[in-house]
Design a protein around this motif. Structure first.
Motif, mmCIF file in Angstrom:
data_model
loop_
_atom_site.group_PDB
_atom_site.id
_atom_site.type_symbol
_atom_site.label_atom_id
_atom_site.label_comp_id
_atom_site.label_asym_id
_atom_site.label_seq_id
_atom_site.Cartn_x
_atom_site.Cartn_y
_atom_site.Cartn_z
ATOM 1 N N PRO A 32 45.684 33.138 34.586
ATOM 2 C CA PRO A 32 44.501 33.969 34.349
ATOM 3 C C PRO A 32 44.894 35.432 34.153
ATOM 4 C CG PRO A 32 44.646 33.335 36.648
ATOM 5 C CD PRO A 32 45.729 32.604 35.925
ATOM 6 N N ARG A 35 42.240 40.929 34.841
ATOM 7 C CA ARG A 35 40.805 41.195 35.000
ATOM 8 C C ARG A 35 40.111 40.022 35.690
ATOM 9 N NH1 ARG A 35 37.581 43.062 29.899
ATOM 10 N NH2 ARG A 35 38.268 45.073 30.646
ATOM 11 N N GLU A 36 40.453 38.800 35.289
ATOM 12 C CA GLU A 36 39.855 37.623 35.920
ATOM 13 C C GLU A 36 40.236 37.553 37.389
ATOM 14 O OE1 GLU A 36 41.450 34.630 33.391
ATOM 15 O OE2 GLU A 36 39.658 34.518 32.149
ATOM 16 N N THR A 39 38.315 40.152 39.373
ATOM 17 C CA THR A 39 36.920 39.758 39.543
ATOM 18 C C THR A 39 36.781 38.700 40.630
ATOM 19 O OG1 THR A 39 36.491 40.219 37.217
ATOM 20 C CG2 THR A 39 34.902 38.839 38.357
#
Length: 79
Positions: A32, A35-36, A39
């Protein structure tokens, strides 16, 4: 009864491009993105804080129902 099957037409010379595209698509999502991850981690931290606060409020309410006042207990010296 005849069954409907999906047919994929591959023209000459496109087979290698299709295989390369399929390989790229699987390799691309192997990890991933930052950013993922950020989050997901921030969601976990927020959920943990919410659960902790909810647990604290519930536990204090339960103690008050049975006659224990946590605010006065904190002021008492330990033996």
């Amino acid at each position: 009864m005849p069954q409907n099957h999906q047919v994929r037409v591959v023209k000459r010379g496109q087979r290698s491009r299709v295989e390369v595209a399929e390989v790229d698509a699987t390799e691309q999502r192997a990890e991933p993105s930052e950013r993922e991850l950020r989050t997901v981690m921030s969601d976990w931290v927020r959920e943990h804080r919410e659960r902790t606060e909810e647990y604290r409020r519930t536990f204090v309410g339960l103690l008050r129902q049975v006659g224990f006042n946590p605010a006065t207990a904190a002021k008492r010296p330990c033996r």
